[in-house]
Design an enzyme around this catalytic site. Structure first.
Site, PDB file in Angstrom:
ATOM      1  N   CYS A  51       0.849  -1.193   0.000  1.00 36.54           N
ATOM      2  CA  CYS A  51       0.000   0.000   0.000  1.00 36.54           C
ATOM      3  C   CYS A  51       0.891   1.252   0.000  1.00 36.54           C
ATOM      4  O   CYS A  51       1.642   1.472  -0.936  1.00 36.54           O
ATOM      5  CB  CYS A  51      -0.980  -0.027   1.172  1.00 36.54           C
ATOM      6  SG  CYS A  51      -2.337   1.168   0.969  1.00 36.54           S
ATOM      7  N   HIS A  75      -3.965  -4.415  -0.294  1.00 36.35           N
ATOM      8  CA  HIS A  75      -3.600  -5.009   0.990  1.00 36.35           C
ATOM      9  C   HIS A  75      -3.718  -6.522   0.883  1.00 36.35           C
ATOM     10  O   HIS A  75      -4.823  -7.058   0.971  1.00 36.35           O
ATOM     11  CB  HIS A  75      -4.532  -4.500   2.096  1.00 36.35           C
ATOM     12  CG  HIS A  75      -4.257  -3.103   2.526  1.00 36.35           C
ATOM     13  ND1 HIS A  75      -3.287  -2.799   3.460  1.00 36.35           N
ATOM     14  CD2 HIS A  75      -4.815  -1.926   2.156  1.00 36.35           C
ATOM     15  CE1 HIS A  75      -3.264  -1.487   3.649  1.00 36.35           C
ATOM     16  NE2 HIS A  75      -4.178  -0.940   2.866  1.00 36.35           N
ATOM     17  N   GLU A  91      -3.013  -8.716   3.022  1.00 36.80           N
ATOM     18  CA  GLU A  91      -3.488  -9.270   4.297  1.00 36.80           C
ATOM     19  C   GLU A  91      -4.989  -9.091   4.477  1.00 36.80           C
ATOM     20  O   GLU A  91      -5.583  -9.676   5.386  1.00 36.80           O
ATOM     21  CB  GLU A  91      -2.720  -8.635   5.467  1.00 36.80           C
ATOM     22  CG  GLU A  91      -3.140  -7.231   5.844  1.00 36.80           C
ATOM     23  CD  GLU A  91      -2.599  -6.123   4.941  1.00 36.80           C
ATOM     24  OE1 GLU A  91      -2.758  -4.953   5.303  1.00 36.80           O
ATOM     25  OE2 GLU A  91      -2.012  -6.433   3.878  1.00 36.80           O
TER      26      GLU A  91
END
Length: 208
Positions: A79, A181, A183
């Site tokens: 990011c 992202h 995750e």
């Protein structure tokens, strides 16, 4: 062991959990010796470009990260962390980045009938078929950003459309960035982190 750069910007808890799931041990650190000893360096980040660079400078990490990347250490920016890899950003003025990738960071256009910031899921298109990140093709990942990288096509692995073509994965040898992202992107995000893990294990960044 992967080192996650600790500079008080970014939600590192979910990122650590993702690597735990992939059976990759991590350490959250701003210690240059620990960064140098790690198999790879992860640069997370949310927020403003200038504040993030100031935080890195305050911890005397700018030169450390530049030297590690140029020595061949695998570096993954996520990011805002991806944006910091570039030469500069026009976010709230002109600010120098780490200069590990060619290009600059510019604001997403607000006049193209799309919402800014881009916040939510978007579909990726693979631009480099031989990439270890090929599983990203046609898959959706989660984005939260108002700025994007304007960079040479040779650095772009995958893109999404959001009024303009937005690089979602970039790579120049051992320096890699993900605008989304991973995750927060479910199975697809884990696949991209797993691909990075395999590249590090094999010490193979020859796709670029």
């Amino acid at each position: 062991m992967f080192a996650i750069v600790d500079y008080d910007t970014g939600n590192t808890r979910n990122l650590k959990k993702a690597f735990d799931y992939l059976q990759v041990s991590t350490i959250l650190t701003a210690d240059p010796q620990q960064l140098a000893a790690a198999d790879a360096v992860i640069l997370p980040g949310v927020g403003a470009f200038a504040a993030a660079m100031a935080a890195l400078k305050e911890r005397q990490l700018v030169g450390v990260l530049q030297a590690l990347a140029r020595s061949g250490k695998p570096v993954l920016g996520i990011c805002l962390g991806m944006q910091l890899l570039f030469e500069s950003s026009s976010e709230y003025g002109e600010h120098a980045g780490l200069g590990l990738l060619s290009g600059r960071v510019s604001a997403l256009p607000t006049d193209l009938n799309v919402k800014v910031p881009q916040m939510g899921w978007n579909q990726n298109e693979l631009r480099r078929p031989d990439s270890p990140f090929a599983s990203i093709d046609a898959a959706y990942t989660y984005f939260v950003h108002s700025y994007y990288a304007v960079c040479p096509a040779t650095e772009i692995v995958a893109t999404v459309q959001h009024g303009v073509q937005v690089p979602s994965i970039v790579q120049q040898q051992n320096v890699i960035g993900m605008q989304f992202h991973p995750e927060k992107s479910g199975r697809v995000g884990l696949q991209q982190l797993a691909a990075f893990k395999e590249m590090v294990s094999a010490n193979d960044f020859s796709s670029n």
